[in-house]
Design an enzyme around this catalytic site. Sequence first.
Site, PDB file in Angstrom:
ATOM      1  N   HIS A  22     -14.884  31.152 155.472  1.00 35.89           N
ATOM      2  CA  HIS A  22     -14.816  30.466 154.175  1.00 35.89           C
ATOM      3  C   HIS A  22     -15.312  31.420 153.079  1.00 35.89           C
ATOM      4  O   HIS A  22     -14.749  31.494 151.990  1.00 35.89           O
ATOM      5  CB  HIS A  22     -15.704  29.221 154.152  1.00 35.89           C
ATOM      6  CG  HIS A  22     -15.421  28.255 155.270  1.00 35.89           C
ATOM      7  ND1 HIS A  22     -16.416  27.705 156.034  1.00 35.89           N
ATOM      8  CD2 HIS A  22     -14.258  27.755 155.747  1.00 35.89           C
ATOM      9  CE1 HIS A  22     -15.876  26.900 156.919  1.00 35.89           C
ATOM     10  NE2 HIS A  22     -14.571  26.912 156.775  1.00 35.89           N
ATOM     11  N   CYS A 127      -3.078  16.433 166.434  1.00 36.08           N
ATOM     12  CA  CYS A 127      -4.250  17.280 166.662  1.00 36.08           C
ATOM     13  C   CYS A 127      -5.247  16.970 165.555  1.00 36.08           C
ATOM     14  O   CYS A 127      -4.970  17.220 164.372  1.00 36.08           O
ATOM     15  CB  CYS A 127      -3.876  18.760 166.647  1.00 36.08           C
ATOM     16  SG  CYS A 127      -5.343  19.804 166.622  1.00 36.08           S
ATOM     17  N   CYS A 130      -6.369  20.121 163.489  1.00 38.37           N
ATOM     18  CA  CYS A 130      -5.413  20.550 162.451  1.00 38.37           C
ATOM     19  C   CYS A 130      -5.133  19.418 161.479  1.00 38.37           C
ATOM     20  O   CYS A 130      -4.552  19.648 160.424  1.00 38.37           O
ATOM     21  CB  CYS A 130      -4.070  20.954 163.052  1.00 38.37           C
ATOM     22  SG  CYS A 130      -4.112  22.373 164.123  1.00 38.37           S
ATOM     23  N   CYS A 144      -3.435  22.596 171.678  1.00 38.02           N
ATOM     24  CA  CYS A 144      -3.235  23.177 170.353  1.00 38.02           C
ATOM     25  C   CYS A 144      -3.784  24.606 170.404  1.00 38.02           C
ATOM     26  O   CYS A 144      -4.939  24.801 170.787  1.00 38.02           O
ATOM     27  CB  CYS A 144      -3.989  22.359 169.302  1.00 38.02           C
ATOM     28  SG  CYS A 144      -4.254  23.299 167.789  1.00 38.02           S
ATOM     29  N   LYS A 296     -12.276  34.999 168.833  1.00 37.92           N
ATOM     30  CA  LYS A 296     -12.114  33.982 167.796  1.00 37.92           C
ATOM     31  C   LYS A 296     -13.476  33.344 167.538  1.00 37.92           C
ATOM     32  O   LYS A 296     -14.231  33.096 168.473  1.00 37.92           O
ATOM     33  CB  LYS A 296     -11.137  32.932 168.349  1.00 37.92           C
ATOM     34  CG  LYS A 296     -10.670  31.931 167.340  1.00 37.92           C
ATOM     35  CD  LYS A 296      -9.713  30.963 168.031  1.00 37.92           C
ATOM     36  CE  LYS A 296      -9.778  29.641 167.327  1.00 37.92           C
ATOM     37  NZ  LYS A 296      -8.807  29.321 166.388  1.00 37.92           N
ATOM     38  N   LYS A 299     -17.516  27.269 167.246  1.00 43.32           N
ATOM     39  CA  LYS A 299     -18.840  26.682 167.469  1.00 43.32           C
ATOM     40  C   LYS A 299     -19.184  26.730 168.953  1.00 43.32           C
ATOM     41  O   LYS A 299     -20.294  27.040 169.333  1.00 43.32           O
ATOM     42  CB  LYS A 299     -18.837  25.226 166.983  1.00 43.32           C
ATOM     43  CG  LYS A 299     -19.178  25.087 165.519  1.00 43.32           C
ATOM     44  CD  LYS A 299     -19.519  23.663 165.201  1.00 43.32           C
ATOM     45  CE  LYS A 299     -18.419  23.046 164.372  1.00 43.32           C
ATOM     46  NZ  LYS A 299     -18.528  21.656 164.068  1.00 43.32           N
TER      47      LYS A 299
HETATM   48  N1  MSP Z   1      -9.139  21.599 154.445  1.00 39.06           N
HETATM   49  C1  MSP Z   1      -8.156  22.496 154.878  1.00 39.06           C
HETATM   50  C2  MSP Z   1      -7.503  23.196 153.711  1.00 39.06           C
HETATM   51  C3  MSP Z   1      -6.882  22.276 152.704  1.00 39.06           C
HETATM   52  S1  MSP Z   1      -6.266  23.150 151.335  1.00 39.06           S
HETATM   53  C4  MSP Z   1      -5.384  22.051 150.514  1.00 39.06           C
HETATM   54  C5  MSP Z   1      -8.780  23.529 155.809  1.00 39.06           C
HETATM   55  N2  MSP Z   1     -10.090  23.718 155.724  1.00 39.06           N
HETATM   56  S2  MSP Z   1     -10.948  24.699 156.651  1.00 39.06           S
HETATM   57  O1  MSP Z   1     -12.286  24.554 156.193  1.00 39.06           O
HETATM   58  O2  MSP Z   1     -10.704  24.417 158.021  1.00 39.06           O
HETATM   59  O3  MSP Z   1     -10.411  26.139 156.421  1.00 39.06           O
HETATM   60  C6  MSP Z   1     -10.399  26.662 155.152  1.00 39.06           C
HETATM   61  C7  MSP Z   1      -9.972  28.107 155.128  1.00 39.06           C
HETATM   62  O4  MSP Z   1     -10.888  28.900 155.858  1.00 39.06           O
HETATM   63  C8  MSP Z   1      -8.590  28.363 155.722  1.00 39.06           C
HETATM   64  O5  MSP Z   1      -7.864  29.200 154.838  1.00 39.06           O
HETATM   65  C9  MSP Z   1      -8.874  29.128 156.974  1.00 39.06           C
HETATM   66  O6  MSP Z   1      -7.862  30.049 157.271  1.00 39.06           O
HETATM   67  C10 MSP Z   1     -10.144  29.848 156.574  1.00 39.06           C
HETATM   68  N3  MSP Z   1     -10.852  30.318 157.749  1.00 39.06           N
HETATM   69  C11 MSP Z   1     -11.390  29.576 158.751  1.00 39.06           C
HETATM   70  N4  MSP Z   1     -11.852  30.438 159.702  1.00 39.06           N
HETATM   71  C12 MSP Z   1     -11.610  31.712 159.333  1.00 39.06           C
HETATM   72  C13 MSP Z   1     -11.934  32.968 159.848  1.00 39.06           C
HETATM   73  N5  MSP Z   1     -12.562  33.135 160.994  1.00 39.06           N
HETATM   74  N6  MSP Z   1     -11.601  34.060 159.108  1.00 39.06           N
HETATM   75  C14 MSP Z   1     -11.006  33.951 157.868  1.00 39.06           C
HETATM   76  N7  MSP Z   1     -10.700  32.773 157.357  1.00 39.06           N
HETATM   77  C15 MSP Z   1     -10.878  31.659 158.106  1.00 39.06           C
HETATM   78  O7  MSP Z   1      -8.034  24.157 156.558  1.00 39.06           O
END
Ligand code: MSP
Length: 638
Positions: A22, A127, A130, A144, A296, A299
């Site tokens: 994030h 899922c 997702c 998934c 990857k 948690k």
């Molecule tokens: N809530 C949805 C997005 C809705 S936008 C209208 C969501 N949230 S999330 O919190 O799961 O993920 C948010 C972002 O963090 C996504 O772009 C996701 O690709 C990114 N990342 C989550 N894990 C990541 C890594 N390990 N590395 C880089 N970015 C990653 O999806």
Amino acid sequence: MPDPFYITTPIYYVNSHPHIGHAYTTIVADIFIRFRTLFGEETYFLTGTDEHGQKIAESAAHSNISPQEFVDKMSQEFRDLWPHLHIENDQFIRTTDPEHKALVQRALQYIYDKDEIYLKQYEGLYCVGCERFMDEDELIEGLCPDHQKAPQQYQEENYFFKMSAYQNWLVQTIEKNEDWIYPQRYRNEVLQMLKKPLDDLCISRPKTRLTWGIELPFDTNFVTYVWFDALLNYPNALDWPNGELYKKYWPNAHHMIGKDILKTHAIYWPCMLKAAELPVFKKLVVHGHWKSEDSKMSKSLGNVVDPLVMKDRVGVDALRYFLARNMSFGDDANFTEELMVTRYNGDLANNIGNLINRSISMSCKNFENQIPPKGEFGDLEQELHRSFMEGIEEVKDYLLSFYLHRALEKIAFMSSLVNKYLDTAAPWKLAKQESDRKRLGTVLYTALDAVRIIVQLLAPVMPKKMEEAWQSLGLPLAQITEAQFDIGVLPEGLTLPKPAPLFPKVKAIVPAEPDKKQLEEKTNTNEPESSEITIDQFCKMELKVGKVLSSERVKKSDKLLHSQIDLGEEKPRSIVSGIAEFYSPESLVGKTVMVASNLKPVKLRGVLSEGMILCTDDGTQLTLVEPSAEAAPGTMIR
Ligand code: MSP
């Protein structure tokens, strides 16, 4: 003047704490915003939290608090984190904001009134991770691939959006706009997905199953599907259809996302916008994922990287630099503390920090704490200036086309050019002769003026550190955001404050127990800190000529081909390659290819792979590397 620039990050699910993934998206969006501002553009930067849906409701129930209490607490964690990472967003949207809810209902009602939403009985695999229904062929061994969980089977009555009606329009839009989805490989991926007929999109959840969501304006027995709610945050934050912000910024909207949410953003979202009769966004900018120690982050594996812990190791700005520099935009990258410290010491302490420090210290020492007079530039200076002028243009081009890591690579290169210039001009020798004083002034002035440009180029990436550096050049802070990339404009005679090292060297990390042996092996081979390898290391790699005997698609994969390749050995090798988008199995048979033949065998989608076929990769297309001369299978490549 370009249109005012709007960048959004995904809004983050509040079912888990913020992590380095994030932080990456938000930092990179912040960097792009700061660069655009520096280049004189008007900008607007949105981030926020995604707070509805089954996943959040389940997490709240798990914590024994109401969903509202839960999302309030978790959303605050994200909001509080960003200033610690020097992120300056213009707005923070929450999907539980009343304004957002009202605009989601407005869009739904509009599309419903156009007769593009209908009710039907539906059965599908959902899922929760997702938060979407999945096609059978997206699953791997029934799970998934992103969440490693079997989706739940649901059979229920739901509302559907006639997304399938937009398929042809969407394909044409993508085909017409080469840069609409960046990098290219994700555009190809979306076009590949669109080769199959598009289903209509289920946009509701019955309240009998889920109440935590925005009620459908035309049927109070249902709440809105979380993605239909979440995606609308982007124009909602600008208060469409009449808000001033909307009019000003929506025409140049850029969505920054991770690769796992490509389908929702590149397929659902444009169709929703088209149905609501809103112009589509300008560009989708897609990045890869950070892995932790090559796995990857999850948690359950306990390897999720906390940005706050990492910032304490090297400082916030250096963490920002590392994230922006070490992920080749669009690809996955590996996060380890060791890599972070290596990058810090290599680029920041030894190169850029050292340049800033030594130019200022030598000027202080020899010119009574003042910027020396520039005198007359000679050949050495002219050559450096030429490289800088080219470099600045290249950096700008890279940044405007979202090639962030390349821009930083170039800036670090420019810094090493100045270090080399100092090594050649040797001001410490000039300082010994009074007759060389003028030349000494010119050399130190040239270095300080180059430092000024480097500091300004790096300020969007490391805002606080570069402010310190800017002030240590005696320059007024307000000017750091006014792009001034002309050469030789640093005022002579400014007073230089006493310099302090900007990036003191950090001690290398000693990896935990199991990696100690590896570290010893590395140390013994004198592996350098940079990405260079020695000839001995290169020679360990075995490259051979191979002939493709047969090839077939790997089941349930759009990307993989499984080939039998003759390497002149007793039996052919089984090799899996990610080239199915570019080569049909038939076209491979009979080809002479180059193979990395001593890689450790691995299983890909359950199929043994005993080597790798070499290809060129320009970010769009993989092309086989074929020997130009006849060579028998098994011939070594040197
Ligand atoms: N809530 C949805 C997005 C809705 S936008 C209208 C969501 N949230 S999330 O919190 O799961 O993920 C948010 C972002 O963090 C996504 O772009 C996701 O690709 C990114 N990342 C989550 N894990 C990541 C890594 N390990 N590395 C880089 N970015 C990653 O999806």
